[in-house]
Motif scaffolding. Sequence first.
Motif, short mmCIF file in Angstrom:
data_model
loop_
_atom_site.label_atom_id
_atom_site.label_comp_id
_atom_site.label_asym_id
_atom_site.label_seq_id
_atom_site.Cartn_x
_atom_site.Cartn_y
_atom_site.Cartn_z
N ASP A 22 62.14 -14.45 4.85
CA ASP A 22 61.01 -14.04 5.68
C ASP A 22 60.80 -14.98 6.86
N CYS A 23 60.98 -16.27 6.62
CA CYS A 23 60.80 -17.24 7.70
C CYS A 23 61.85 -17.05 8.80
N ILE A 24 63.05 -16.70 8.40
CA ILE A 24 64.09 -16.42 9.40
C ILE A 24 63.67 -15.25 10.27
N LEU A 25 63.15 -14.20 9.63
CA LEU A 25 62.70 -13.03 10.39
C LEU A 25 61.57 -13.39 11.35
N LEU A 26 60.73 -14.35 10.95
CA LEU A 26 59.62 -14.80 11.78
C LEU A 26 60.02 -15.91 12.75
N GLU A 27 61.28 -16.26 12.71
CA GLU A 27 61.85 -17.33 13.54
C GLU A 27 61.20 -18.68 13.29
N GLU A 28 60.76 -18.91 12.06
CA GLU A 28 60.25 -20.21 11.63
C GLU A 28 61.40 -20.94 10.93
N LEU A 29 62.32 -21.42 11.75
CA LEU A 29 63.57 -21.95 11.22
C LEU A 29 63.38 -23.23 10.41
N ASP A 30 62.47 -24.08 10.79
CA ASP A 30 62.24 -25.31 10.03
C ASP A 30 61.78 -24.97 8.61
#
Length: 78
Positions: A22-30
């Motif tokens: 989900d974080c990848i989809l939200l571009e929250e890579l850290d």
Amino acid sequence: MSLEEASRQLEAAIHDARVAFDCILLEELDRAHTNAITARAAVDAAEQAIRVEFERREAEKTDKADKAGSGSTEKEPD
């Protein structure tokens, strides 16, 4: 550790992997990276718990086989 602990660790790994996705989809890579690492750590812990239990059971089988065989393999003196 026990097999119950291995199950808990795998459930945690599933959760962390989903959060990472989900974080990848939200571009929250850290945050995705952090959750991917914790997922991997949980999988490693589960694998270790399974390995320990497997080795314990194998040792138990060997002990039983040794005890069962010890009485029948001895020869009586001539």
